[in-house]
Design a protein around this motif. Structure first.
Motif, PDB file in Angstrom:
ATOM      1  N   SER A 347       0.833  -1.202   0.000  1.00 39.74           N
ATOM      2  CA  SER A 347       0.000   0.000   0.000  1.00 39.74           C
ATOM      3  C   SER A 347       0.866   1.250   0.000  1.00 39.74           C
ATOM      4  N   ASP A 350      -1.766   6.913  -0.690  1.00 42.98           N
ATOM      5  CA  ASP A 350      -3.134   7.138  -1.168  1.00 42.98           C
ATOM      6  C   ASP A 350      -4.125   6.109  -0.623  1.00 42.98           C
ATOM      7  N   ASP A 351      -3.657   5.116   0.105  1.00 40.17           N
ATOM      8  CA  ASP A 351      -4.525   4.056   0.602  1.00 40.17           C
ATOM      9  C   ASP A 351      -4.954   4.336   2.035  1.00 40.17           C
ATOM     10  N   ASP A 352      -6.159   3.903   2.368  1.00 39.29           N
ATOM     11  CA  ASP A 352      -6.673   4.086   3.727  1.00 39.29           C
ATOM     12  C   ASP A 352      -6.421   2.873   4.610  1.00 39.29           C
ATOM     13  N   GLN A 499      -5.847  -1.015  -6.000  1.00 38.07           N
ATOM     14  CA  GLN A 499      -6.235  -0.065  -7.038  1.00 38.07           C
ATOM     15  C   GLN A 499      -7.757  -0.011  -7.173  1.00 38.07           C
ATOM     16  N   ARG A 501      -9.876  -0.719  -4.855  1.00 42.24           N
ATOM     17  CA  ARG A 501     -10.399  -0.069  -3.634  1.00 42.24           C
ATOM     18  C   ARG A 501     -10.301   1.442  -3.753  1.00 42.24           C
ATOM     19  N   ARG A 502      -9.202   1.934  -4.288  1.00 41.35           N
ATOM     20  CA  ARG A 502      -9.054   3.380  -4.462  1.00 41.35           C
ATOM     21  C   ARG A 502     -10.117   3.938  -5.398  1.00 41.35           C
ATOM     22  N   ARG A 503     -10.352   3.236  -6.499  1.00 42.19           N
ATOM     23  CA  ARG A 503     -11.361   3.707  -7.448  1.00 42.19           C
ATOM     24  C   ARG A 503     -12.740   3.736  -6.801  1.00 42.19           C
ATOM     25  N   ARG A 505     -13.395   4.176  -3.622  1.00 42.36           N
ATOM     26  CA  ARG A 505     -13.435   5.262  -2.651  1.00 42.36           C
ATOM     27  C   ARG A 505     -13.656   6.609  -3.307  1.00 42.36           C
ATOM     28  N   ARG A 506     -13.169   6.756  -4.538  1.00 42.91           N
ATOM     29  CA  ARG A 506     -13.353   8.027  -5.233  1.00 42.91           C
ATOM     30  C   ARG A 506     -14.798   8.223  -5.642  1.00 42.91           C
TER      31      ARG A 506
END
Length: 506
Positions: A347, A350-352, A499, A501-503, A505-506
């Motif tokens: 990670s 940018d990751d939570d 990746q 997960r990031r998308r 979250r956005r």
């Protein structure tokens, strides 16, 4: 009678070439000429005086012109049967335990495997004598300690290479490959080589004839008992690194086996330097590394997790025992780079959540990795453990691995890890026994035998501030299922899911 097809000779040896008769002396063997019915051992020997060897192997498929072929007798194959094939490929001579009816110079010894190390060192010009070789052994920490010692040496101005788990099929190569690689390292300018030393290599004699500037012992815990059978046998194998072949012994005396080893070798090793994880004092951990105090110096490192304080202590003690200045060692600590697959962060900023990939595949190592990862959790964060156990290997460690995960993690996801010929579900059930036998579970137990899906499950269900440890494979990039080996990379699988997960979250 077969005839040898390659017998390079010269008035004087060329660089990298060794006369067969010199090799015979180096291994304490008897040099005899070609065999023929009724001939004496010395018959025909004069015709082969000056025959040169340019390489060495015990694998007939790897013979090159001018090589010495070593007829090792193994568990399943007798290398003497493959000597004609080796000669056809260009072998100059053979190392044997019985004289063969072949038209080729032969070196006869009582045990070919035992002579393989000294023969390899002689063929490659005794590289042990031309650079300082440091051997690192123990159950856990070998890879990180080896790379840390090398990074410290380089930062202090000593050209250094590392050989071990990350760069070969075996942690410690067979003697012919190892000596060849050492020769190349020396020729490339290396003044020091740090070598990971496995218990298998020591037990099987791969390091016969080797000499070490220092031997390092990290710890000993339950592992490889499918090979060694008992912890006593396992310890005896590790102890061979300190049987006189290491000028300096650097031992972890916080480990009971290390204390025992220290007493064993007190009168036979020139210098015994002791260390323990607590040598790094006032340890502070953070998502960017660890800091503390070592011998009065403030030290910082990019390595993650409290577990790596022990590895830093081992590396610093080794460098000090080798003569590096303590001030320089402390200043060089930031140069120690994280090692792939050892509490390796997948990670990013940018990751939570935090996702770490680790090689831990035995109970104590898994427990240590999880304890270190726990400190990286947010105050309300949960710790996830995603792991399995190898098939066709020591089954007695499975339930203890489950117990270790149950003790230290909030969420346990059991999956496959090189099941080989075993049923992955049966392996997972064996691990789960260790979870069920302990009362008061921290949290959930989930079984997902598809490793990619297991990693995805943990990443998808983790909450902000959680830490996910994917353990067992580390740097490895394949999965063995049945008789197939398929590509698989924990870091790539976790990275791809992050990746997504990031998308989301956005």
């Amino acid at each position: 009678m077969s005839s040898a097809t390659h017998l390079p000779t010269a008035a004087a040896p060329q660089p990298g070439a060794t006369r067969v008769e010199e090799l015979a002396r180096a291994v304490g063997g008897t040099y005899v000429g070609p065999s023929s019915p009724g001939s004496s051992p010395q018959a025909g020997q004069a015709a082969y005086e000056g025959a040169l060897v340019y390489g060495i192997t015990h694998d007939s498929r790897c013979v090159t012109p001018g090589a010495l072929f070593c007829c090792v007798v193994g568990q399943h194959h007798d290398g003497h049967r493959f000597a004609p094939q080796a000669l056809a490929a260009g072998a100059t001579a053979v190392l044997v335990s019985r004289r063969l009816d072949l038209d080729v110079p032969q070196i006869v010894v009582s045990d070919v495997r035992a002579a393989l190390g000294p023969a390899s060192a002689a063929v490659w010009g005794q590289p042990w004598r031309q650079c300082r070789v440091v051997g690192v052994t123990g159950t856990s920490g070998k890879t990180t300690v080896a790379h840390a010692v090398a990074d410290l040496a380089r930062a202090c101005g000593t050209p250094c290479e590392v050989m071990g788990t990350l760069d070969g099929a075996r942690t410690t190569p067979e003697a012919p490959q190892l000596c060849r690689r050492l020769r190349r390292a020396v020729d490339a300018g290396a003044e020091m080589v740090v070598l990971e030393v496995s218990s298998h290599a020591l037990a099987l004699g791969r390091l016969n004839g080797a000499r070490f500037a220092a031997g390092v012992f990290t710890n000993l815990s339950h592992e490889h008992l499918d090979f060694h059978r008992t912890m006593e046998d396992y310890f005896a194998a590790k102890a061979r690194l300190f049987d006189g072949r290491s000028a300096v012994a650097v031992l972890n005396v916080a480990d009971a086996w290390g204390r025992r080893l220290s007493k064993m070798i007190a009168g036979t090793t020139d210098l015994v330097a002791t260390w323990q994880p607590s040598d790094i004092e006032q340890v502070t951990v953070s998502p960017v590394g660890i800091s503390g105090r070592w011998r009065g110096h403030t030290v910082r490192s990019r390595l993650l997790g409290r577990i790596n304080a022990a590895n830093l202590a081992a590396a610093a003690a080794t460098a000090s025992a080798l003569g590096f200045d303590d001030d320089a060692i402390a200043a060089a600590m930031p140069a120690i780079a994280p090692v792939r697959g050892r509490l390796w962060p997948v990670s990013g900023t940018d990751d939570d959540i935090t996702v770490l990939v680790d090689f831990a595949h035995k109970p104590d190592a898994l427990a240590a990795a999880l304890r270190s990862a726990r400190e990286l959790c947010a105050p309300a964060g949960r710790l996830w453990a995603v792991f399995g156990a190898g098939g066709d290997r020591d089954q007695s460690k499975r339930a203890p691995m489950g117990a270790a995960a149950h003790r230290h993690a909030d969420m346990v996801v059991l999956t496959s890890d090189n099941p080989r010929s075993e049923d992955p579900a049966r392996i997972a059930a064996d691990i789960a026994e260790g979870v069920r036998r302990r009362p008061g579970a921290r949290g959930g137990l989930h079984v997902e035998l598809d490793r990619s899906a297991a990693i995805a499950f943990a990443v998808d269900h983790a909450r902000a501030g959680d830490v996910v440890v994917v353990a067992g494979k580390g740097h490895e990039t394949s999965q063995t299922i049945g008789n197939r080996t398929v590509p698989f990379d924990d870091a790539a699988a976790a990275g791809g899911r992050l990746q997504q997960r990031r998308r989301t979250r956005r």
